[in-house]
Design an enzyme around this catalytic site. Structure first.
Site, PDB file in Angstrom:
ATOM      1  N   ASP A 157     -35.251  17.661   7.460  1.00 50.61           N
ATOM      2  CA  ASP A 157     -36.468  17.118   7.713  1.00 50.61           C
ATOM      3  C   ASP A 157     -37.187  16.650   6.554  1.00 50.61           C
ATOM      4  OD1 ASP A 157     -39.124  16.388   8.447  1.00 50.61           O
ATOM      5  OD2 ASP A 157     -39.481  18.006   9.858  1.00 50.61           O
ATOM      6  N   TYR A 190     -47.192   0.276  11.415  1.00 51.80           N
ATOM      7  CA  TYR A 190     -45.746   0.136  10.464  1.00 51.80           C
ATOM      8  C   TYR A 190     -45.727  -0.510   9.530  1.00 51.80           C
ATOM      9  CZ  TYR A 190     -40.560  -1.193  10.356  1.00 51.80           C
ATOM     10  OH  TYR A 190     -39.447  -1.331   9.913  1.00 51.80           O
ATOM     11  N   LYS A 243     -45.474   0.069   5.393  1.00 52.00           N
ATOM     12  CA  LYS A 243     -44.390  -0.324   4.679  1.00 52.00           C
ATOM     13  C   LYS A 243     -45.061  -0.832   3.322  1.00 52.00           C
ATOM     14  CE  LYS A 243     -40.574   0.513   6.786  1.00 52.00           C
ATOM     15  NZ  LYS A 243     -39.908   1.779   6.104  1.00 52.00           N
TER      16      LYS A 243
HETATM   17  N1  SER Z   1     -36.892  -4.068  13.185  1.00 48.84           N
HETATM   18  C1  SER Z   1     -38.153  -3.594  12.986  1.00 48.84           C
HETATM   19  C2  SER Z   1     -39.135  -3.654  14.186  1.00 48.84           C
HETATM   20  O1  SER Z   1     -38.855  -4.548  15.031  1.00 48.84           O
HETATM   21  C3  SER Z   1     -38.768  -4.709  11.990  1.00 48.84           C
HETATM   22  O2  SER Z   1     -38.425  -4.194  10.758  1.00 48.84           O
HETATM   23  O3  SER Z   1     -40.138  -2.873  14.023  1.00 48.84           O
END
Ligand code: SER
Length: 332
Positions: A66, A156, A160
């Site tokens: 982990d 997300y 990043k």
């Molecule tokens: N494939 C990823 C997503 O759809 C994009 O980096 O979240």
């Protein structure tokens, strides 16, 4: 002698050792296999949190890890004398919107651990993927340049951008050789993606082969940048082996093709003529609408010679062939 893969130790060439986290994710599963073919099975350590699939224990070591556990992470890196760390652990865009707190912890806290471990131990290189999701609605959506405004609106994407900036900081401040690829949607026939917005472009193949019917969660004209797994593996290995003297950037746009669900369905129809696709956009649509439609990857081409091999027709034919074999359905 290829010094990307080897180094001199006590007068002899030795193969570098690589550790991959998130090893049984969509990319990890095939990346571990490709790295083992190239670096030797024993030199590539696969790690993940759950019980591994057989493919990962077949040709080399697997460890439960982990990456939130800094002690375990450092112990493995030291015990295995790791040179290169590829950190593939990530919660993707759609899953991130269901649990933003978990996405932050999983994506950012583990990346911080990885960069810190690289600094403390003195690893050779660290690769942490980024994504087209690092861009947002205020970024130009056509031919998005490498260096441009990045104000993502998904958690997300936020994670990043944070990872990119943290990696660049560690490179500048502590000389950690951090590298990152902004992957587009990845299409693959081995492990399934999970929780992404581009996942439709994998699911459509399974459904076309099994049921000749698919309902897309994105509207038919939603154009997104995409890449077939062999190109994803090539870009990853090419970047980790690229000569650091040639790299001006640390984070790179990469792409191969851009298409809409309707264009992909039409290509699949050329091989499976009775395939029918319909469209019922859901919450994924807003995420896709905030991302680039196409990507300019000329910086990667210039600095480390990136060049994709698969276009839409070649990818579609190969995917259908591989999936038919995998699902044991006779045919082309
Ligand atoms: N494939 C990823 C997503 O759809 C994009 O980096 O979240």
């Amino acid at each position: 002698m290829d010094l990307g893969r080897q180094f001199v130790y006590q007068g002899k060439y030795k193969m570098k050792r690589v550790l991959v986290t998130g090893a049984y994710g969509q990319i990890g599963t095939e990346l571990v296999e490709a790295l083992r073919n190239r670096y030797g099975g024993e030199n590539v350590i696969a790690t993940g949190r759950r019980k591994p699939p057989a493919v990962l224990t077949k040709d080399g070591p697997y460890y439960r890890l982990d990456a939130l556990d800094m002690n375990d992470l450092q112990r493995l890196l030291v015990d295995y004398n790791i040179d290169i760390l590829i950190h593939n652990v990530s919660i993707l865009s759609a899953a991130g919107e269901q649990n933003p707190q978990l996405a932050w912890e999983t994506n950012v806290q583990t990346s911080y651990n990885v960069l810190e471990a690289a600094r403390i131990i003195g690893l050779d290189k660290v690769m942490i993927p980024s994504s087209i999701a690092a861009f947002g609605p205020s970024t130009p959506r056509e031919n998005t340049p490498n260096d441009v405004i990045m104000r993502p609106t998904t958690i997300y994407g936020v994670t990043k951008v944070a990872i990119e900036l943290l990696g660049e900081y560690y490179a500048r401040k502590f000389n950690v050789d951090f590298r990152s690829l902004r992957y587009p949607g990845i299409i693959s026939s081995e492990a399934l993606p999970g929780g992404g917005t581009t996942d439709y472009a994998v699911a459509i193949f399974y459904e076309a082969i099994r049921n000749k019917h698919y309902t897309s969660f994105l509207a038919k004209d939603t154009r997104l940048p995409m890449m077939y797994m062999p190109d994803c593996l090539k870009s990853t290995i090419d970047l980790i082996e690229a000569d650091s003297k040639k790299l001006v950037h640390r984070c790179f746009n990469v792409t191969a093709v851009s298409f809409t669900p309707e264009e992909l369905a039409a290509e699949i129809k050329k091989v499976i003529p009775d395939f029918v696709c319909d469209y019922k956009p859901d919450f994924h649509q807003a995420i896709a609408d905030s991302w680039p439609k196409s990507i300019d990857d000329s910086v990667a081409r210039k600095e480390w010679g990136w060049k994709p091999e698969y276009d839409l027709p070649a990818m579609t034919k190969d995917m259908i062939k591989k999936l038919k074999q995998k699902l044991s359905i006779p045919g082309k």
